[in-house]
Design an enzyme around this catalytic site. Sequence first.
Site, PDB file in Angstrom:
ATOM      1  N   LYS A  79      33.693  35.661  83.924  1.00  0.00           N
ATOM      2  CA  LYS A  79      32.898  35.634  82.692  1.00  0.00           C
ATOM      3  C   LYS A  79      33.261  36.873  81.870  1.00  0.00           C
ATOM      4  O   LYS A  79      33.437  37.962  82.439  1.00  0.00           O
ATOM      5  CB  LYS A  79      31.406  35.650  83.060  1.00  0.00           C
ATOM      6  N   SER A 154      24.014  31.120  79.771  1.00  0.00           N
ATOM      7  CA  SER A 154      25.121  31.707  79.060  1.00  0.00           C
ATOM      8  C   SER A 154      26.474  31.637  79.772  1.00  0.00           C
ATOM      9  O   SER A 154      27.509  31.773  79.111  1.00  0.00           O
ATOM     10  CB  SER A 154      24.799  33.169  78.751  1.00  0.00           C
ATOM     11  N   SER A 178      21.238  31.880  83.652  1.00  0.00           N
ATOM     12  CA  SER A 178      22.600  31.673  83.139  1.00  0.00           C
ATOM     13  C   SER A 178      23.665  31.288  84.151  1.00  0.00           C
ATOM     14  O   SER A 178      24.777  30.946  83.765  1.00  0.00           O
ATOM     15  CB  SER A 178      23.068  32.908  82.386  1.00  0.00           C
TER      16      SER A 178
HETATM   17  N1  GLN Z   1      18.792  31.371  78.391  1.00  0.00           N
HETATM   18  C1  GLN Z   1      18.226  32.635  78.755  1.00  0.00           C
HETATM   19  C2  GLN Z   1      18.298  33.595  77.583  1.00  0.00           C
HETATM   20  O1  GLN Z   1      18.699  33.160  76.566  1.00  0.00           O
HETATM   21  C3  GLN Z   1      18.905  33.214  79.957  1.00  0.00           C
HETATM   22  C4  GLN Z   1      20.207  33.844  79.669  1.00  0.00           C
HETATM   23  C5  GLN Z   1      20.805  34.542  80.855  1.00  0.00           C
HETATM   24  O2  GLN Z   1      20.433  34.284  82.003  1.00  0.00           O
HETATM   25  N2  GLN Z   1      21.721  35.450  80.562  1.00  0.00           N
HETATM   26  O3  GLN Z   1      17.971  34.726  77.652  1.00  0.00           O
END
Ligand code: GLN
Length: 492
Positions: A79, A154, A178
């Site tokens: 990532k 994400s 995410s």
């Molecule tokens: N969807 C969640 C957010 O927007 C989690 C994102 C994540 O785990 N980085 O914060």
Amino acid sequence: MSDLHRLSIRELSEGLAQAKFSSRELTEHYLKRIAKIDTQVQSYITVTAEQALAQADAADAAIKAGHATTLTGLPIAHKDIFCTQGIKTTAGSKMLDNFISPYDATVVAKGKAAGLVTLGKVNMDEFAMGSTSENPHFGSTKNPWNLEHVPGGSSGGSAAVVAADLAPFATGTDTGGSIRQPASFCGLTGLKPTYGRVSRFGMIAYASSMDQGGPMARSAEDCAYLMNVMAGHDAKDSTSVQKEVDDYVANLNGTSVKGLRIGIPKQYFNVQGLDADVKARVEESLKKLEEMGATLVEIDLNMTEAYVPTYYLIAPAEASSNLQRFDGVRYGYRCENPVDLMDLYKRSRSEGFGTEVQRRILIGTYALSAGYYDAYYVKAQKVRRLIQQDFLKAFENVDMIAAPSAPTTAYKIGANLSPTEMYLGDIYTLAVNLAGLPAINAPVGFDKNNLPVGLQLIGNYWSESQLLSVVHQYQQATDWHTKRAAIAEENA
Ligand code: GLN
């Protein structure tokens, strides 16, 4: 060999050790697939072909010389939130579009030490804030199961590369879902470890009290191999825990499903917006676990309604603090022709950050400001403790807790949900991060549109081995994790 991308991590490891193929052949195979197929999936931000081939040659030499580890010569995608020395690390933002880290994240360094070959860096929501990987700067990564849908986020790039067979496994990070949600949307297995199990050093910070790296792959077995590399104490991360690391591969059959008590939170299955197909597939998977000997126990998690508001105060508060460092001065994006220092700060930040990141910085700064701090931030921290206690109480009576990973399957690209609608999609994942617990997503079937559905199992602290083991046994008894998207069947 044209089907190298169909092999599991164990099969790849054995094939390399037995010289059935070389790391160079394997790496070239993946690079060819990326060149052909990623024009459609759009998962890689950077492909590091030259370095990968050099690493592959070094791996082949190590294998010949008898210095190989289990994973020497296997390709991986990272990532783009993990710093990589000499290779661009963007965190999916224009702010870091030209950032080349002078050092490797610990997770990347550990991968290199284990002999992994880095294929490249993959797309994500900007600074990991989001659930769709519709990136304002690098474009939308596509869901390999249906290119009109998002892969989730994400860590959507990490999920898409594995689901399209553009890498055998990938690293992801999970601050509020995410790893688990994109794994769910793309039909993969993904593990969010206990907070402190995997080093955050060199992982660009979003909400530091919840950020945690973990593996994303096709199966629990594949995840276990990567977890063996990622986990462990790191003196460079003061929140990483000094605790012996399990051998996750050796423990794959170590937990008995027979007699396992799985908690089913009453509140979770009556959530408004829970898709009927998702509910049905998750219930079928629980039935299967019951057939395998588990006992399903109804439990109460009374704080469910507090998850979304609590997370969406604490995460933006931490983000507003963490992202202060991107000021256009030391590194990262700087606006053209600033008239003075204030203009430099203001324009660099408003041109360098996308809309969602700006929204979170504003919310977080507001929640932390004098006069509001006690009413918002401090209160959210108190509720966070209540959420954790809710789980600890439940674990007095059950070994694991089951839930969907997400209330729906993958959204359409451009669905343009409002921020609140989008945040509600995180209802099942956020509490795990607020409490610091480990949890895993396992694919358990498809909805009426042939999009994958995921089951989430939440464990008590440090139960990564148990979670991987239970999913492994479920995967021995079922074949959902072996299903492949049509695009993954294409040959390069
Ligand atoms: N969807 C969640 C957010 O927007 C989690 C994102 C994540 O785990 N980085 O914060």
